[in-house]
Design a protein around this motif. Structure first.
Motif, short mmCIF file in Angstrom:
data_model
loop_
_atom_site.label_atom_id
_atom_site.label_comp_id
_atom_site.label_asym_id
_atom_site.label_seq_id
_atom_site.Cartn_x
_atom_site.Cartn_y
_atom_site.Cartn_z
N MET A 410 0.84 -1.20 0.00
CA MET A 410 0.00 0.00 0.00
C MET A 410 0.87 1.25 0.00
N PHE A 411 1.86 1.26 0.88
CA PHE A 411 2.77 2.39 1.02
C PHE A 411 3.48 2.67 -0.30
N LYS A 412 4.00 1.62 -0.91
CA LYS A 412 4.70 1.75 -2.19
C LYS A 412 3.81 2.38 -3.26
N SER A 413 2.60 1.86 -3.40
CA SER A 413 1.71 2.33 -4.45
C SER A 413 1.21 3.75 -4.19
N LEU A 414 0.82 4.03 -2.95
CA LEU A 414 0.23 5.33 -2.64
C LEU A 414 1.26 6.46 -2.64
N LEU A 415 2.52 6.13 -2.30
CA LEU A 415 3.57 7.16 -2.29
C LEU A 415 4.24 7.31 -3.65
N GLY A 416 3.88 6.47 -4.62
CA GLY A 416 4.49 6.56 -5.93
C GLY A 416 5.94 6.13 -5.95
N LEU A 417 6.26 5.05 -5.24
CA LEU A 417 7.63 4.57 -5.13
C LEU A 417 7.80 3.25 -5.88
N SER A 418 9.02 2.96 -6.32
CA SER A 418 9.33 1.62 -6.80
C SER A 418 9.49 0.71 -5.59
N THR A 419 9.59 -0.59 -5.83
CA THR A 419 9.82 -1.51 -4.71
C THR A 419 11.12 -1.16 -4.00
N ARG A 420 12.14 -0.85 -4.78
CA ARG A 420 13.42 -0.44 -4.20
C ARG A 420 13.24 0.84 -3.37
N GLY A 421 12.45 1.77 -3.88
CA GLY A 421 12.22 3.01 -3.15
C GLY A 421 11.49 2.79 -1.84
N ALA A 422 10.53 1.86 -1.83
CA ALA A 422 9.81 1.55 -0.59
C ALA A 422 10.73 0.90 0.43
N LEU A 423 11.63 0.03 -0.04
CA LEU A 423 12.60 -0.59 0.86
C LEU A 423 13.54 0.47 1.45
N LYS A 424 13.91 1.46 0.63
CA LYS A 424 14.85 2.49 1.07
C LYS A 424 14.19 3.56 1.94
N THR A 425 12.87 3.56 2.01
CA THR A 425 12.18 4.52 2.87
C THR A 425 11.51 3.80 4.04
N LEU A 426 10.42 3.10 3.77
CA LEU A 426 9.65 2.48 4.85
C LEU A 426 10.47 1.45 5.62
N THR A 427 11.13 0.54 4.90
CA THR A 427 11.92 -0.48 5.59
C THR A 427 13.07 0.17 6.36
N ALA A 428 13.73 1.14 5.74
CA ALA A 428 14.87 1.79 6.38
C ALA A 428 14.46 2.53 7.65
N VAL A 429 13.38 3.31 7.59
CA VAL A 429 13.01 4.11 8.78
C VAL A 429 12.45 3.24 9.89
N THR A 430 11.82 2.12 9.57
CA THR A 430 11.34 1.26 10.65
C THR A 430 12.50 0.49 11.29
N VAL A 431 13.54 0.21 10.52
CA VAL A 431 14.75 -0.36 11.12
C VAL A 431 15.40 0.67 12.05
N ILE A 432 15.58 1.89 11.53
CA ILE A 432 16.21 2.95 12.33
C ILE A 432 15.37 3.24 13.57
N GLY A 433 14.05 3.36 13.38
CA GLY A 433 13.18 3.68 14.50
C GLY A 433 13.21 2.60 15.58
N SER A 434 13.24 1.35 15.17
CA SER A 434 13.30 0.25 16.13
C SER A 434 14.59 0.29 16.93
N VAL A 435 15.70 0.55 16.25
CA VAL A 435 17.00 0.61 16.92
C VAL A 435 17.10 1.86 17.80
N VAL A 436 16.58 2.98 17.32
CA VAL A 436 16.61 4.23 18.09
C VAL A 436 15.82 4.09 19.39
N SER A 437 14.69 3.41 19.33
CA SER A 437 13.83 3.30 20.51
C SER A 437 14.37 2.32 21.54
#
Length: 448
Positions: A410-437
């Protein structure tokens, strides 16, 4: 072997899509079939899990996706989101817009289901991106992604937060005291770190974003038709979004204080609330642009909805097959704790169990609930405050939203991202957020 085959299935999805350019729907079905058959789920049970998983996801989010996308399409046609972005930029400035959005998503909207949040927030992100700069879409996507899930796992009444607290017997007031700090802080710090990452040529719009012709047009339409009416005022144009949010949030908060009724449940139902928003958006667009342009906007929304629904449903199928493998039972046997374990080790264990579950299952809420269920029986033997264990589970459950999550697609399609782009945004920030918290949770564990 269940763990190994699950890892192979998840890696296969990523490789098929990114390396061999296989369509996500086909990739997800292939991986689902492999996982079910390789782990002994069986031919008939694998097919049952695939179809059941698809149906269950559609039952939960099918109408939400459809209504939400149509609201967005209609309000795009009216130019409402362009007006909103201009207003936000004037108030907070383009550079601060990601921080304003992530704080809002983490602190104010946790009562709203995550799928609804991304449907309603994505048009703002895509419209605001160019005003921020070449990496603006990525910054906004990351801010929204981490904001949504920081609120979802830490802030009451986020579903994951309430579920963990309930399973571990943590009073909601106690959880709220810590979560209302951890959620926004995690979102803001992660957005800051992700912004630094984007300065290192991490983002490549030509491959990380989808061509404009393949996504909904967000520009304000030119009033070329005879008799065209003036633009919709921003305050009025935002009502189709604000009213549904108020309906859902009001019912959620009243429910928390014990005020419940069938009427209240009906009014606060997300499907009902978004349908009210859709009616409002439809009326506004008809009055502003006329019947023909309204029909065009609806058609654009229907086209996008079909694609999102199919990919989202198949993502749910993979999650259902993973659940059918019994991975949760395997983890319960692999990860145990004893009364003598140090506080730090216990917190890391709780975080790790939830993170592994999320990586495999693809659902933040399911991972959180499963991890809490695994650790609840041994909670009394742990020399750690239950709220700290719960927050560790929340932190781990947020780790790495990726291709086996229906939200990811859903995130990929609604934000207009490629699969690679979704991995580099959503996946990346949830990894960072999990580690930060995680360090914040350790502080709570040491002093709670």
């Amino acid at each position: 072997m269940v763990v190994l085959h699950t890892v192979i299935a998840i890696v296969a999805v990523i490789v098929l899509i990114i390396r061999f350019k296989v369509d996500p729907v086909i990739s997800l079905v292939i991986s689902s079939l492999y996982l079910g058959l390789a782990t002994g789920v069986g031919f008939s049970e694998t097919i049952k899990a695939i179809t059941t998983g698809f149906g269950e996801i559609m039952t939960k989010v099918g109408l939400l996706i459809g209504f939400g996308v149509l609201i967005g399409s209609l309000l795009h046609a009216c130019g409402v989101f362009g007006l909103l972005v201009n207003a936000l930029v004037r108030v907070v400035g383009a550079r601060r817009l990601p921080y304003a959005m992530t704080s809002t998503m983490a602190l104010i909207f946790p009562s709203i289901y995550v799928d609804v949040q991304v449907v309603l927030a994505s048009p703002i992100a895509r419209t605001a991106g160019p005003a921020i700069g070449p990496t603006g879409v990525a910054r906004m996507a990351g801010a929204i992604g981490v904001g949504i899930f920081s609120g979802y796992v830490f802030v009451v009444p986020g579903l994951a937060a309430i579920s963990i607290a309930g399973l571990l017997g943590v009073p909601l007031g106690t959880w709220l005291l810590f979560g209302i700090v951890l959620g926004p802080v995690t979102a803001i710090v992660t957005t800051l770190l992700f912004g630094w990452l984007l300065r290192m040529r991490y983002w490549k719009p030509e491959v990380d974003e989808v061509d404009e012709e393949n996504v909904i047009e967000h520009a304000v339409p030119e009033p070329t038709k005879v008799g065209a009416r003036p633009p919709v005022p921003l305050g009025v144009g935002m009502l189709p979004i604000i009213v549904p949010l108020l309906m859902i949030a009001t019912a959620a908060f009243l429910g928390l204080v014990g005020i419940k009724s069938d009427l209240l449940s009906f009014i606060g139902n997300a499907n009902v609330a978004l349908f009210v928003g859709l009616l409002g958006a439809y009326v506004l667009t008809r009055r502003s642009l006329g019947m023909n342009r309204t029909g065009e906007a609806m058609s654009e929304g229907f086209h996008t909805t079909g694609e999102i629904l199919l990919v989202t449903g198949v993502g749910g199928s993979l999650g259902a097959v993973i659940e059918a493998t019994g991975l949760g039972d395997v983890l319960a046997q692999l990860f145990t704790a004893d009364a003598g374990a140090p506080i730090v080790i216990t917190i890391l264990l709780a975080w790790f169990v939830a993170a592994v579950l999320h990586l495999a299952i693809g659902s933040v809420s399911v991972a959180a609930i499963t991890a809490a269920g695994i650790l609840a029986p041994i909670l009394a033997s742990l020399d750690v405050a239950p709220v700290a264990i719960g927050l560790a589970i929340a932190s781990g459950a947020m780790f790495a939203v990726h291709v086996n999550s229906n939200f990811f697609w859903m995130f990929k399609s609604l934000l207009g991202l490629s699969t690679r782009g979704a991995l580099k945004t959503l996946t990346a920030v949830t990894v960072i957020g999990s580690v930060v918290s995680l360090p914040l949770v350790l502080v709570v564990a040491l002093f709670a």
